[in-house]
Enzyme design. Structure first.
Site, short mmCIF file in Angstrom:
data_model
loop_
_atom_site.label_atom_id
_atom_site.label_comp_id
_atom_site.label_asym_id
_atom_site.label_seq_id
_atom_site.Cartn_x
_atom_site.Cartn_y
_atom_site.Cartn_z
N ASP A 207 0.99 0.43 0.13
CA ASP A 207 1.01 -1.03 0.19
C ASP A 207 -0.38 -1.60 0.42
O ASP A 207 -0.53 -2.81 0.61
CB ASP A 207 1.91 -1.52 1.33
CG ASP A 207 3.31 -0.93 1.24
OD1 ASP A 207 3.72 -0.58 0.11
OD2 ASP A 207 3.97 -0.84 2.27
N LYS A 341 15.08 -7.65 -1.13
CA LYS A 341 14.36 -6.96 -2.20
C LYS A 341 15.18 -7.20 -3.47
O LYS A 341 16.30 -6.70 -3.59
CB LYS A 341 14.29 -5.45 -1.90
CG LYS A 341 13.37 -5.09 -0.72
CD LYS A 341 13.57 -3.65 -0.29
CE LYS A 341 12.47 -3.17 0.64
NZ LYS A 341 12.82 -1.85 1.27
P1 PGA Z 1 10.12 0.54 -0.17
O1 PGA Z 1 10.24 -0.22 1.23
O2 PGA Z 1 9.17 1.68 0.03
O3 PGA Z 1 11.52 1.05 -0.33
O4 PGA Z 1 9.72 -0.42 -1.20
C1 PGA Z 1 9.32 -1.09 1.73
C2 PGA Z 1 9.84 -1.49 3.09
O5 PGA Z 1 10.43 -0.66 3.79
O6 PGA Z 1 9.71 -2.63 3.49
ZN ZN Z 2 11.21 -1.93 5.42
#
Ligand code: PGA
Ligand code: ZN
Length: 429
Positions: A207, A341
């Site tokens: 990220d 999401k």
């Molecule tokens: P992800 O999760 O890796 O499944 O995209 C991101 C998160 O936990 O916020």
């Molecule tokens: Zn998360």
């Protein structure tokens, strides 16, 4: 009306295939793509992957692409893109499965988002405005960004169990100032980590957060605290953490050393120990939000911790954007914030509905990216249109993360005098 739909396979920010679609109307071409995450669970919509180990290690999405080019396009051509709910329902009806596994949630979502962009153009209004109309919510607001500054857990190769440490510039007066505060803190943090852990500690996770090889939560939080103090913003910047505790829950215990090669077995904590630790961290580090403090099935401890009222408690893996789980968590007062999401639910209409459900319960709302992102900026407009109050899109660094924050800068500029940055009201918006 929709005149043509053409999909293709592209790569996401991890270099893994995903679906992109170009949807055409008389107004032009509208492009959207589907993000993808690390955590894929039984309660979320199903992304369709080809599974041929010899091609992209099983991750290609050619079947999902073909489903758009053949079945979905046939069903949607001729429809009015303003009618988001009808378009989404047509795809749900065509798929016929509960988890959208037949056509693929990645196929359905990309088309749903592209149609939403086309709908805005049809009405000749900005995308965020069209989304606000669809949600029946007139007041647009700019969210407080949750900038990831330290990465751990499954998102980085260090020993840190906790997945993310984020900073929230709630003291900014405008979104533009929030970006400046986030960026300055990020660069001060780079200097702090270089001094304390060496330049190697500045390598970044998925990220965009730095991934120093610290061994404890406190060591990581001390680095962030020091960086914030160097900026001079102090009270204006709060801290949030995503524990993603499902990744290190073993039976009824939590293994804080789950990534360490020389595990002593002494860092196992019970749920009650974890609650005590969170309470102390919240008071020592100005933490205002904790995401997934416990395993996704450990509802009892999440509920107990939420009831203490020490901070916002966000359900991400706990809820998986699943309306049934959100409803249960509202009824049982399990947590008090919802992380959306969009690819876990699969259509714009259902995303708007589930956010409404959580908002009616007076929960905090976080619109979230995935670790596998694309250049698509849809979630930026979504957070403004829904007045979510919070957006989580990674570090103030890396193109696919900045795409969202940069779009919010443009929206703030476009709104001019009408722009409202939620700031201190981030949980109530
Ligand atoms: P992800 O999760 O890796 O499944 O995209 C991101 C998160 O936990 O916020
Ligand atoms: Zn998360």
């Amino acid at each position: 009306v929709i005149t043509k739909i053409k999909a293709r396979q592209i790569l996401d920010s991890r270099g893994i295939p995903t679906v992109e679609v170009d949807l055409y109307t008389n107004k032009g071409m509208f492009r959207a793509s589907a993000p993808s995450g690390d955590q894929t669970g039984m309660y979320e919509a199903m992304e369709l992957r080809d599974g041929d180990k010899g091609v992209y290690l099983g991750n290609s999405v050619k079947r999902a692409v073909n489903n758009i080019n053949e079945k979905i396009s046939e069903a949607l051509i001729g429809m009015d893109p303003i009618l988001q709910a009808q378009i989404d329902q047509a795809m749900i009806d065509l798929d016929k499965t509960e988890k959208k596994g037949e056509l693929g949630a990645n196929a359905i979502l990309a088309v749903s988002i592209a149609a939403c962009k086309a709908g805005a153009a049809e009405k000749e209004v900005p995308l965020y405005k069209h989304i606000a109309d669809l949600a029946g919510k007139p007041n647009l607001t700019l969210p407080v960004p949750s900038f990831t500054v330290i990465s751990g857990g499954k998102h980085a190769g260090n020993n840190l169990a906790i997945q993310e440490i984020m900073i929230l510039p709630i003291g900014a007066s405008r979104f533009e100032e929030a970006v400046q505060m986030g960026s300055e803190t990020y660069h001060h943090l780079k200097a702090v980590i270089t001094e304390k852990c060496g330049a190697q500690g500045c390598n970044v996770g998925e990220d965009g957060g730095f991934a120093p090889n610290v061994s404890s939560f406190r060591e990581a939080l001390d680095l962030v605290k020091e960086a914030i103090s160097r900026t001079g913003y102090s009270e204006g910047i709060k801290i949030a953490i995503d524990i993603a505790a499902t990744n290190f829950c073993i039976g009824t215990k939590y293994d804080l050393d789950f990534k360490s090669p020389n595990k002593s077995g002494q860092n196992f904590k019970s749920g009650e120990d974890m609650i005590d630790m969170y309470k102390e961290l919240c008071s020592d580090y100005r933490i205002v939000s904790i995401e997934d403090p416990f395993d996704k099935e450990d509802w009892e401890h999440v509920k107990h911790f939420s009831s203490l009222g020490v901070c916002q408690v966000v359900g991400d893996d706990l809820l998986m954007s699943n309306p049934k789980r959100v409803e249960r968590a509202i009824n049982e007062s399990t947590c008090n914030a919802f992380l959306l999401k969009v690819n876990q639910i699969g259509t714009v209409t259902e995303a708007i509905e589930v956010v409404k459900l959580a908002k009616d319960a007076h929960w905090g709302i976080v619109i979230s990216h995935r670790c596998g992102e694309t250049e698509d900026t849809f979630i930026a407009d979504l957070s403004v249109g829904l007045g979510s109050g919070q957006i989580k899109a990674g570090a103030p660094c890396r193109g696919e993360r900045l795409a969202k924050y940069n779009q919010l800068l443009r929206i703030e500029e476009e709104l001019g005098d009408q722009a409202v940055y939620v700031g201190e009201d981030w949980r109530l918006s």
